[in-house]
Design an enzyme around this catalytic site. Structure first.
Site, short mmCIF file in Angstrom:
data_model
loop_
_atom_site.label_atom_id
_atom_site.label_comp_id
_atom_site.label_asym_id
_atom_site.label_seq_id
_atom_site.Cartn_x
_atom_site.Cartn_y
_atom_site.Cartn_z
N LYS A 102 0.87 -1.19 0.00
CA LYS A 102 0.00 0.00 0.00
C LYS A 102 0.89 1.23 0.00
CE LYS A 102 -4.43 0.86 0.11
NZ LYS A 102 -5.47 0.00 -0.49
N ASP A 142 -6.55 4.31 -5.10
CA ASP A 142 -7.25 4.04 -3.83
C ASP A 142 -7.99 5.33 -3.47
OD1 ASP A 142 -7.46 1.98 -1.59
OD2 ASP A 142 -6.79 3.71 -0.46
N GLY A 212 -23.85 3.68 2.58
CA GLY A 212 -22.84 4.34 1.74
C GLY A 212 -23.34 4.42 0.32
N GLY A 214 -21.35 5.97 -2.33
CA GLY A 214 -20.22 6.50 -3.10
C GLY A 214 -19.90 5.55 -4.23
N ASN A 215 -18.60 5.46 -4.60
CA ASN A 215 -18.18 4.60 -5.72
C ASN A 215 -18.74 3.19 -5.55
OD1 ASN A 215 -16.48 6.47 -6.96
ND2 ASN A 215 -14.90 6.07 -5.43
N GLY A 217 -20.88 1.77 -2.95
CA GLY A 217 -22.28 1.61 -2.57
C GLY A 217 -23.22 1.90 -3.74
P1 NAD Z 1 -16.57 6.94 -1.37
O1 NAD Z 1 -15.89 8.04 -0.65
O2 NAD Z 1 -16.82 7.07 -2.83
O3 NAD Z 1 -18.03 6.68 -0.69
C1 NAD Z 1 -18.22 6.54 0.66
C2 NAD Z 1 -19.71 6.71 0.96
O4 NAD Z 1 -19.91 6.50 2.35
C3 NAD Z 1 -20.26 8.10 0.66
O5 NAD Z 1 -21.56 7.97 0.12
C4 NAD Z 1 -20.36 8.77 2.04
O6 NAD Z 1 -21.37 9.75 2.10
C5 NAD Z 1 -20.72 7.56 2.86
N1 NAD Z 1 -20.45 7.73 4.28
C6 NAD Z 1 -19.42 8.35 4.89
N2 NAD Z 1 -19.58 8.32 6.22
C7 NAD Z 1 -20.72 7.63 6.45
C8 NAD Z 1 -21.44 7.27 7.62
N3 NAD Z 1 -20.99 7.59 8.82
N4 NAD Z 1 -22.57 6.56 7.47
C9 NAD Z 1 -23.04 6.24 6.24
N5 NAD Z 1 -22.41 6.56 5.12
C10 NAD Z 1 -21.29 7.26 5.22
O7 NAD Z 1 -15.75 5.63 -1.01
P2 NAD Z 1 -15.76 4.23 -1.79
O8 NAD Z 1 -14.66 4.20 -2.79
O9 NAD Z 1 -17.15 3.93 -2.19
O10 NAD Z 1 -15.30 3.26 -0.61
C11 NAD Z 1 -16.23 2.83 0.40
C12 NAD Z 1 -15.58 1.73 1.22
O11 NAD Z 1 -15.20 0.65 0.35
C13 NAD Z 1 -14.31 2.13 1.96
O12 NAD Z 1 -14.24 1.40 3.16
C14 NAD Z 1 -13.20 1.65 1.03
O13 NAD Z 1 -11.98 1.42 1.71
C15 NAD Z 1 -13.83 0.36 0.54
N6 NAD Z 1 -13.25 -0.14 -0.72
C16 NAD Z 1 -13.32 0.60 -1.85
C17 NAD Z 1 -12.80 0.09 -3.04
C18 NAD Z 1 -12.94 0.84 -4.33
O14 NAD Z 1 -12.64 0.25 -5.39
N7 NAD Z 1 -13.38 2.10 -4.32
C19 NAD Z 1 -12.16 -1.17 -3.05
C20 NAD Z 1 -12.10 -1.90 -1.86
C21 NAD Z 1 -12.65 -1.37 -0.70
#
Ligand code: NAD
Length: 408
Positions: A102, A142, A212, A214-215, A217
């Site tokens: 990482k 990431d 969630g 974001g990307n 969810g």
């Molecule tokens: P992101 O920042 O795009 O989305 C995060 C979402 O979570 C947003 O909608 C935000 O509003 C919401 N959020 C934040 N705090 C919150 C809370 N207290 N309660 C409810 N919702 C809340 O991030 P992402 O890329 O979607 O990543 C989300 C998770 O998935 C992280 O734990 C990340 O490490 C993990 N992850 C992501 C990937 C990837 O390819 N993006 C790969 C493996 C793991």
């Protein structure tokens, strides 16, 4: 306690719970190689600012190390180390020929101009390029990094080594050798695993709740909605919406784009606490770590928890959910789709042959399904959680390779 403490504590506890021999815990307690750099970047104002960056290569027994680069103002060495450890396990569970790594830079990218961000990305690569390479250590995007940033980083790396080396970094733009499907790989991989879990648990027509938007969810919600699943609850950092008749995800995405939040959409407004405790079949935490903990685990009603976020369930909550016979599909399996398609990108670059989206998704499905079944069968045999089974599978593979190298 900050988030990195939470993740570290969770992973250390899981490691100690999953292996009985002290010798193994000792072997995997520390990363093989860590680099901390402080480097100057010229700001648009003409002033120079110093930034701190990290690259941790945790274990390379199974192959070159692989792992994303995170830009975040609060990132620290402990967090990078823990995420590198998780990457080692993730690659091993998925049967990828990689170790885990990482990288990170302590920066708030929202405070930089695009030109500053590019100079920072290139400067970071100049500091760490000596320990990178397609057969050594391969970065990817990431948190707060993306395909464009990977493109700059690869360009800087290729200028230094003096040749084209597309397999040195994955998650690149398609025109620079990126793979089709990389953008949806994490949620899509998670959904392939979920379908397999539902088959194994003989659960049909499930009602889904997602934390969630974001990307990950939103990606998961869109895939499930398009396939006819009923999503009854969804939230972001502000709050959530609940509709027992099912939420129209296409309209919700438009609403979120317009207003920046989920709240205000048709349905009942609920808190994140209420959302997690909704009566449903599948709960998908896709936001932050430690969301299901000792104080709310007993109230979780889902039959399956699919961990698309990293470490959303604490070790104490894991025990409670196991006693309640709730199946938790662990993060190192459920959210591994991204690294699987990164591996496919690397293979395509080394081969100089490129696959269609259908080929990528078909291969992703096969990898995720196999890994799920390996973990599920192991958990049944060990009469334990899928998390412990996944850790055990991964650690056994890594330690076997270490033995064959003569290191243990
Ligand atoms: P992101 O920042 O795009 O989305 C995060 C979402 O979570 C947003 O909608 C935000 O509003 C919401 N959020 C934040 N705090 C919150 C809370 N207290 N309660 C409810 N919702 C809340 O991030 P992402 O890329 O979607 O990543 C989300 C998770 O998935 C992280 O734990 C990340 O490490 C993990 N992850 C992501 C990937 C990837 O390819 N993006 C790969 C493996 C793991």
């Amino acid at each position: 306690m900050d988030n990195s403490d939470n993740i570290c504590r969770t992973c250390q506890t899981q490691l100690k719970r999953s292996v009985d021999k002290k010798e193994i815990v000792g072997f995997l307690e520390y990363p093989r190689r860590s680099l901390i750099v402080t480097f100057p970047v010229k700001m648009d104002s003409g002033k120079t600012k110093l930034f701190t960056g990290y690259r941790v290569q945790y274990n390379n027994a199974l192959g070159p190390t692989k792992g994303g680069i995170r830009f975040h103002p609060e990132v620290n060495f402990e967090e990078v180390k823990t995420l590198a450890f998780l990457m080692s396990l993730k690659c091993a569970v998925l049967g990828l020929p990689y170790g885990g790594a990482k990288g990170a830079v302590q920066v708030n990218p929202k405070e930089l101009s695009k030109k500053e961000l590019e100079r920072l990305s290139r400067a970071y690569i100049r500091e760490i390029y000596a320990i990178l390479g397609p057969k050594t250590d391969i970065p990817a995007p990431d948190v707060y990094t993306n395909a464009e940033i990977m493109g700059w980083m690869l360009d800087e790396y290729e200028r230094i080594v003096g040749r084209k080396e597309p397999a040195a970094i994955t998650g690149k733009p398609l025109c620079k050798g990126g793979s089709k499907g990389r953008d949806i790989a994490t949620p899509q991989g998670g959904i392939y695993v979920l379908k397999e879990a539902l088959k194994a648990l003989k659960s049909k027509y499930p009602m889904v709740v997602i934390q969630g938007f974001g990307n990950v969810g939103m990606g998961a919600a869109k895939i499930l909605y398009d396939e006819g699943y009923k999503i009854i609850g969804i939230s972001d950092s502000n709050s959530g919406v609940y509709d027992e008749n099912g939420i129209d995800i296409v309209k919700l995405i438009k609403h979120k784009d317009k207003t920046g939040k989920v709240s205000g959409f048709k349905g009942k407004e609920i808190s994140n606490k209420e959302l997690l405790e909704l009566d449903c079949d599948v709960l998908i935490p896709a936001a932050l770590e430690s969301q299901i903990h000792k104080d709310n685990a007993a109230n979780i009603k889902a039959k399956v928890v699919l961990e698309l976020a990293n470490a959303p369930v604490t070790p104490e909550a894991d025990d409670i959910l196991f006693k309640k016979r709730i199946a938790v599909v662990p993060d190192i399996l459920a959210n591994a789709g991204g690294v699987v398609v990164s591996y496919f990108e690397w293979v395509q670059n080394l081969d100089d042959k490129y696959w269609s989206l259908e080929e990528v998704l078909d291969k992703l499905n096969k990898k995720m399904v196999k890994a799920f079944n390996d973990v599920y069968k192991k958990a049944k045999k060990m009469k334990t959680t899928m998390r412990k089974a996944a850790y055990k599978l991964a650690i056994d593979k890594i330690m076997e390779a270490e033995k064959k190298r003569g290191n243990v």
